[in-house]
Design an enzyme around this catalytic site. Structure first.
Site, PDB file in Angstrom:
ATOM      1  CB  CYS A  40      -0.900  -0.004   1.227  1.00  0.00           C
ATOM      2  SG  CYS A  40      -2.015   1.429   1.285  1.00  0.00           S
ATOM      3  CG  ASP A  42      -0.705   4.124   5.273  1.00  0.00           C
ATOM      4  OD1 ASP A  42       0.204   4.677   5.936  1.00  0.00           O
ATOM      5  OD2 ASP A  42      -1.893   4.106   5.638  1.00  0.00           O
ATOM      6  NE  ARG A  44      -0.618   5.175   8.699  1.00  0.00           N
ATOM      7  CZ  ARG A  44      -1.901   5.084   9.028  1.00  0.00           C
ATOM      8  NH1 ARG A  44      -2.267   5.322  10.280  1.00  0.00           N
ATOM      9  NH2 ARG A  44      -2.803   4.750   8.117  1.00  0.00           N
ATOM     10  CG  HIS A  96      -1.690  -1.098   5.946  1.00  0.00           C
ATOM     11  ND1 HIS A  96      -2.216  -0.093   6.725  1.00  0.00           N
ATOM     12  CD2 HIS A  96      -1.828  -0.675   4.674  1.00  0.00           C
ATOM     13  CE1 HIS A  96      -2.631   0.896   5.956  1.00  0.00           C
ATOM     14  NE2 HIS A  96      -2.406   0.571   4.692  1.00  0.00           N
ATOM     15  CB  CYS A  99      -5.800  -0.380   4.597  1.00  0.00           C
ATOM     16  SG  CYS A  99      -5.455   0.214   2.922  1.00  0.00           S
TER      17      CYS A  99
END
Ligand SMILES: [Zn+2]
Length: 205
Positions: A40, A42, A44, A96, A99
């Protein structure tokens, strides 16, 4: 902000060079990663950091909610390069918990272009509606959907002509599904790995 980033880069490259003077010249000469990571976007969930890998050790493709679209030229080009040129042995689809993309796919409101992108996740939510309804909370339901999205991604990667062709020539490439916990920093194996035994033409041989 940008100058701060450049200064951080200078500090990092100086420190790396002091630690291992041949580091950058070695990496510049060639990359030989063992892993191809589909994850992803993202911020993080950076592949190298969460997997504890150095630059050069993992070839990476990321998109919103780590969706594997069977006709995504971006992903397919990276996959083909990873398999044919870099000869990676391990392909990882990593989702994750928590999400935002998966969350958006469960919401009953428009998100613009993202709605087209996230359609496979909406489809999964419809297909597994009975199972998902058993989850006690909305968060648990979204996390379960994030896991299903990874399993589906592993299946779709395995079914691409790129991987089928590699398995047909007995290349020992495995595709794995992992999920990362934002709350504990841990990667979990979803036990949905595939390998050369999944070559669909094998039964006809
Ligand atoms: Zn995400």
């Amino acid at each position: 902000m940008l100058s701060d980033l450049i200064h951080r880069n200078i500090r990092w490259s100086d420190a790396r060079n002091a630690e291992d003077p041949g580091y950058f010249s070695r990496l510049a000469a060639q990359q030989t990663p063992e892993f191809f990571w589909i994850g992803c976007s993202d911020s993080r969930v950076p592949a190298n950091v969460v997997a504890g890998l150095d630059p050069g050790e993992v070839f990476v493709h990321r998109n919103v909610a780590n969706v594997v679209h069977s006709a995504d030229m971006n992903l397919l080009s990276a996959l083909e390069f990873a398999v044919e040129a870099l000869k990676v042995r391990e392909i990882i689809v990593c989702g994750h918990y928590g999400c935002g993309g998966v969350r958006a796919a469960t919401e009953d409101m428009p998100h613009g272009l993202a709605d087209h992108w996230l359609e496979p996740i909406r489809r999964l939510a419809r297909a597994y509606a009975v199972d998902l309804a058993r989850c006690k909370t909305a968060e648990e339901r979204r996390d379960c959907l994030a896991e299903l999205n990874v399993v589906e991604g592993v299946r779709r990667v395995s079914e691409t002509p790129i991987i089928q062709k590699a398995w047909a020539r007995r290349a020992d490439i495995r595709v794995h599904g992992l999920i990362y916990g934002l709350k504990d920093g841990r990667l979990r194996n979803l036990d949905c790995s595939t390998g050369p035994g999944h070559f669909e033409g094998r039964a006809a041989e």
